[in-house]
Design a protein around this motif. Sequence first.
Motif, PDB file in Angstrom:
ATOM      1  N   ASP A   1       0.774  -1.070  -0.113  1.00  0.00           N
ATOM      2  CA  ASP A   1      -0.036   0.033  -0.077  1.00  0.00           C
ATOM      3  C   ASP A   1       0.783   1.293  -0.174  1.00  0.00           C
ATOM      4  O   ASP A   1       1.671   1.155   1.089  1.00  0.00           O
ATOM      5  CB  ASP A   1      -1.017   0.044   1.293  1.00  0.00           C
ATOM      6  N   GLU A   2       0.760   2.062  -0.970  1.00  0.00           N
ATOM      7  CA  GLU A   2       1.141   3.273  -1.074  1.00  0.00           C
ATOM      8  C   GLU A   2       0.390   4.479  -0.428  1.00  0.00           C
ATOM      9  O   GLU A   2      -0.795   4.729  -0.821  1.00  0.00           O
ATOM     10  CB  GLU A   2       1.786   3.783  -2.498  1.00  0.00           C
ATOM     11  N   LEU A   3       0.961   4.993   0.687  1.00  0.00           N
ATOM     12  CA  LEU A   3      -0.125   5.483   1.728  1.00  0.00           C
ATOM     13  C   LEU A   3       0.164   7.200   1.096  1.00  0.00           C
ATOM     14  O   LEU A   3       1.283   7.601   0.566  1.00  0.00           O
ATOM     15  CB  LEU A   3       0.136   5.634   2.920  1.00  0.00           C
TER      16      LEU A   3
ATOM     17  N   LEU B   1       0.894  10.127   9.403  1.00  0.00           N
ATOM     18  CA  LEU B   1      -0.261   8.926   8.788  1.00  0.00           C
ATOM     19  C   LEU B   1       0.250   7.812   8.897  1.00  0.00           C
ATOM     20  O   LEU B   1      -0.330   6.799   9.247  1.00  0.00           O
ATOM     21  CB  LEU B   1      -0.600   9.598   7.336  1.00  0.00           C
ATOM     22  N   ALA B   2       1.574   7.593   8.173  1.00  0.00           N
ATOM     23  CA  ALA B   2       1.935   6.057   8.307  1.00  0.00           C
ATOM     24  C   ALA B   2       1.935   5.593   9.449  1.00  0.00           C
ATOM     25  O   ALA B   2       1.944   4.434   9.655  1.00  0.00           O
ATOM     26  CB  ALA B   2       3.291   6.131   7.574  1.00  0.00           C
ATOM     27  N   GLU B   3       2.417   6.340  10.578  1.00  0.00           N
ATOM     28  CA  GLU B   3       2.499   5.820  11.831  1.00  0.00           C
ATOM     29  C   GLU B   3       1.377   5.189  12.479  1.00  0.00           C
ATOM     30  O   GLU B   3       1.460   4.240  13.270  1.00  0.00           O
ATOM     31  CB  GLU B   3       3.038   6.820  12.987  1.00  0.00           C
ATOM     32  N   ARG B   4       0.061   5.444  11.846  1.00  0.00           N
ATOM     33  CA  ARG B   4      -1.303   5.207  12.689  1.00  0.00           C
ATOM     34  C   ARG B   4      -1.683   4.090  11.777  1.00  0.00           C
ATOM     35  O   ARG B   4      -2.866   3.689  11.958  1.00  0.00           O
ATOM     36  CB  ARG B   4      -2.089   6.381  12.781  1.00  0.00           C
ATOM     37  N   TRP B   5      -1.104   3.836  10.633  1.00  0.00           N
ATOM     38  CA  TRP B   5      -1.449   2.878   9.415  1.00  0.00           C
ATOM     39  C   TRP B   5      -1.763   1.374   9.926  1.00  0.00           C
ATOM     40  O   TRP B   5      -1.077   0.985  10.657  1.00  0.00           O
ATOM     41  CB  TRP B   5      -0.736   2.580   8.242  1.00  0.00           C
TER      42      TRP B   5
ATOM     43  N   VAL C   1      -8.429   6.200   4.295  1.00  0.00           N
ATOM     44  CA  VAL C   1      -7.603   6.960   3.395  1.00  0.00           C
ATOM     45  C   VAL C   1      -7.901   5.724   2.372  1.00  0.00           C
ATOM     46  O   VAL C   1      -8.237   4.483   2.496  1.00  0.00           O
ATOM     47  CB  VAL C   1      -5.969   6.939   3.612  1.00  0.00           C
ATOM     48  N   ALA C   2      -7.517   5.973   1.016  1.00  0.00           N
ATOM     49  CA  ALA C   2      -7.361   5.027  -0.232  1.00  0.00           C
ATOM     50  C   ALA C   2      -6.115   4.837  -0.680  1.00  0.00           C
ATOM     51  O   ALA C   2      -5.779   5.668  -1.546  1.00  0.00           O
ATOM     52  CB  ALA C   2      -8.455   5.557  -1.287  1.00  0.00           C
ATOM     53  N   PRO C   3      -5.214   3.954   0.012  1.00  0.00           N
ATOM     54  CA  PRO C   3      -3.629   3.853  -0.764  1.00  0.00           C
ATOM     55  C   PRO C   3      -3.891   3.441  -2.001  1.00  0.00           C
ATOM     56  O   PRO C   3      -4.728   2.716  -2.481  1.00  0.00           O
ATOM     57  CB  PRO C   3      -3.400   2.974   0.195  1.00  0.00           C
ATOM     58  N   VAL C   4      -2.732   3.647  -2.665  1.00  0.00           N
ATOM     59  CA  VAL C   4      -2.593   2.867  -3.981  1.00  0.00           C
ATOM     60  C   VAL C   4      -1.854   1.658  -3.872  1.00  0.00           C
ATOM     61  O   VAL C   4      -0.776   1.524  -3.128  1.00  0.00           O
ATOM     62  CB  VAL C   4      -1.639   3.706  -5.055  1.00  0.00           C
ATOM     63  N   CYS C   5      -2.596   0.525  -4.202  1.00  0.00           N
ATOM     64  CA  CYS C   5      -2.412  -0.688  -3.921  1.00  0.00           C
ATOM     65  C   CYS C   5      -1.682  -1.227  -5.127  1.00  0.00           C
ATOM     66  O   CYS C   5      -2.421  -1.742  -6.069  1.00  0.00           O
ATOM     67  CB  CYS C   5      -3.866  -1.551  -3.647  1.00  0.00           C
ATOM     68  N   ARG C   6      -0.370  -1.553  -4.950  1.00  0.00           N
ATOM     69  CA  ARG C   6       0.537  -2.127  -6.141  1.00  0.00           C
ATOM     70  C   ARG C   6       0.879  -3.554  -5.700  1.00  0.00           C
ATOM     71  O   ARG C   6       1.242  -4.023  -4.783  1.00  0.00           O
ATOM     72  CB  ARG C   6       1.696  -1.379  -6.142  1.00  0.00           C
ATOM     73  N   ALA C   7       0.342  -4.347  -6.944  1.00  0.00           N
ATOM     74  CA  ALA C   7       1.084  -5.721  -6.731  1.00  0.00           C
ATOM     75  C   ALA C   7       2.392  -6.186  -6.648  1.00  0.00           C
ATOM     76  O   ALA C   7       3.200  -5.174  -7.251  1.00  0.00           O
ATOM     77  CB  ALA C   7       0.380  -6.513  -8.032  1.00  0.00           C
TER      78      ALA C   7
ATOM     79  N   LEU D   1      -9.882   4.580 -12.363  1.00  0.00           N
ATOM     80  CA  LEU D   1     -11.180   5.020 -12.359  1.00  0.00           C
ATOM     81  C   LEU D   1     -11.238   6.387 -12.578  1.00  0.00           C
ATOM     82  O   LEU D   1     -10.592   7.479 -11.994  1.00  0.00           O
ATOM     83  CB  LEU D   1     -11.659   4.756 -11.132  1.00  0.00           C
ATOM     84  N   ASP D   2     -12.009   7.086 -13.691  1.00  0.00           N
ATOM     85  CA  ASP D   2     -11.735   8.327 -14.139  1.00  0.00           C
ATOM     86  C   ASP D   2     -10.258   9.009 -14.170  1.00  0.00           C
ATOM     87  O   ASP D   2     -10.085   9.951 -13.763  1.00  0.00           O
ATOM     88  CB  ASP D   2     -12.660   9.259 -12.961  1.00  0.00           C
ATOM     89  N   GLY D   3      -9.508   8.225 -14.790  1.00  0.00           N
ATOM     90  CA  GLY D   3      -7.991   8.505 -14.978  1.00  0.00           C
ATOM     91  C   GLY D   3      -7.267   8.434 -13.685  1.00  0.00           C
ATOM     92  O   GLY D   3      -5.951   8.840 -13.573  1.00  0.00           O
ATOM     93  N   HIS D   4      -7.929   8.116 -12.664  1.00  0.00           N
ATOM     94  CA  HIS D   4      -7.159   7.989 -11.324  1.00  0.00           C
ATOM     95  C   HIS D   4      -6.509   6.701 -11.012  1.00  0.00           C
ATOM     96  O   HIS D   4      -7.305   5.847 -11.278  1.00  0.00           O
ATOM     97  CB  HIS D   4      -7.918   8.541 -10.244  1.00  0.00           C
ATOM     98  N   LEU D   5      -5.359   6.391 -10.657  1.00  0.00           N
ATOM     99  CA  LEU D   5      -4.900   5.237 -10.325  1.00  0.00           C
ATOM    100  C   LEU D   5      -5.288   4.614  -9.141  1.00  0.00           C
ATOM    101  O   LEU D   5      -4.857   5.341  -8.026  1.00  0.00           O
ATOM    102  CB  LEU D   5      -3.297   5.334 -10.470  1.00  0.00           C
ATOM    103  N   LEU D   6      -5.877   3.720  -9.223  1.00  0.00           N
ATOM    104  CA  LEU D   6      -6.135   2.761  -7.959  1.00  0.00           C
ATOM    105  C   LEU D   6      -5.282   1.738  -7.314  1.00  0.00           C
ATOM    106  O   LEU D   6      -5.113   1.647  -6.221  1.00  0.00           O
ATOM    107  CB  LEU D   6      -7.485   2.262  -7.920  1.00  0.00           C
ATOM    108  N   GLY D   7      -4.510   1.270  -8.439  1.00  0.00           N
ATOM    109  CA  GLY D   7      -3.667   0.147  -8.063  1.00  0.00           C
ATOM    110  C   GLY D   7      -2.976  -0.565  -9.172  1.00  0.00           C
ATOM    111  O   GLY D   7      -3.618  -0.120 -10.574  1.00  0.00           O
TER     112      GLY D   7
END
Length: 520
Positions: free
Chosen positions: A115-117, A123-127, A228-234, A251-257
């Motif tokens: 997950d790319e936060l 933020l990352a410390e509370r993930w 949050v909505a992280p970018v989920c990279r395989a 989705l609509d040009g936005h990278l979800l993962g």
Amino acid sequence: MYETNDSYDVVVIGGGAAGLAGAVALLRSRRSVLLVDAGDPRNAPAGHVHNFLSQDGAAPDILYAAGRTEVQAYGGQILHGHVDTLERDGDLFRIQVQGRAVTARRVLVATGARDELPDIAGLAERWGIDVLHCPYCHGWEVRDQHIGVLATGPLAVHQAQMFRQLSAQVTLLQHTGPPPTPEQQEQLAALGIPVATGIVAQVDSAAGGLSGVQLADGSHVKLDALVVAPVCRARAELLAPLGVLPSEVRLDGHLLGTQVESDPTGFTTEPGIWVAGNVTNMQAQVISSAAAGLAAAAGINNDLITADTEHAVQTYRDRRAIQDPWDQRYASMEQMWSGQPNTSLVIETRGLRPGRALDVGCGEGADALWLAEHGWDVTALDVSRVALDRAADHAQRVGVQVRWLHAGLVEAALPPETFDLVSAQYPALLRTDDHVAELALLAAVAPGGVLLVVHHPIASKEQANAHGFDPEDYVSPSDVAALLDDSWRIEVDETRPRNVTTGAGSHHTRDIVMRARRLT
């Protein structure tokens, strides 16, 4: 660092829910399985697993430890570490794991995703604690609390609606996300979800947990949890050399993962490679990842069943092609050979201490009976049932015990390093590019044991064809000798006169004799 050449039906890469479930299912189908576990599952920061029937609330490490125990209970092996390389080697795959080399017929990749936060201070410390992304995984735990939804893409309004089901105190933080459309504004208003405009600059926390967020203008929004909505990279880097690359999900040009494309069983575009879990489905949760691992295991097992059946059919055809002519040949006469042990066998075993002996291509059993009469514990095999029946009848008449095995050398699948003497007298072993017959001979010899191969010198093509065979089709002593390494010592390698006056082979006047001892 050490090297080995272990071979498995399946290597499973990834020790999360998908990999563990796939490994267990394969093991229950009696496949040999190695599970490679890097020990860094996607949900490691989370304290608990939810929506997993009978395991709700279990800590991820406890759940995976139980899965590893199940893998080992079914005979699976587990190797902790990262895979360095994965490459194809003909019909097999070669995998390097921290200096260890293994091969596999099939590979299940269940390496998950990372997950790319959003890059926001604190933020990352509370993930995984009170910075969340999935209402089904952690929504119940923050019910009725102050929940902020960080907008970074087009799904933020939908996220806010999902969490509104869990709490009446939901705020949409506009941040870098697209402004809500008029329709979405109406929906948010109807649900009582306020919108806080401005960039979120920092996530604040105290001893009790997350306390809110600071906006760029200095204002503070009180929160107990942040969505949050992280970018989920395989995690699919291992597959790139094989040409299997993850696809972007937008989705609509936005990278979800990103995720590796596969069919419903996890089969990829590369034969022999399956994927399961977040590496191929960025929305998969623990229980659905486990289900995907099971589906992939079933697909792999079915593929192996097809391959095993095709191999068995070809082996059967090859065996019949050899067995039928030999049965017909033996059946055409009352006795084919002289009935006496081969002279080279008698000479070359003189002085050897009797132990376990394997007679390859025993025919009517003269060599096997002679060895048994001289104190050897003998296993004798041949492809001809007619010949074996004659040999067994003879053994019964003279009161000698021999284990008769109706099989070819390769298909017999003999236990390795078992015999103190392996004798192949004029063997009709088919030559193959991968030297399976020669390797089977070598593998059968115990440390300190002797391999004895005796054959006729190669006849001319004309002579061979006159007798209905091509000598280039069959293994010769030189073929066997060529495979011997420093763990062997050749003690005899010569051509000598042969004086046999009766039997089908009496026209041959010379023998090639090769005797080698296995040192280790």
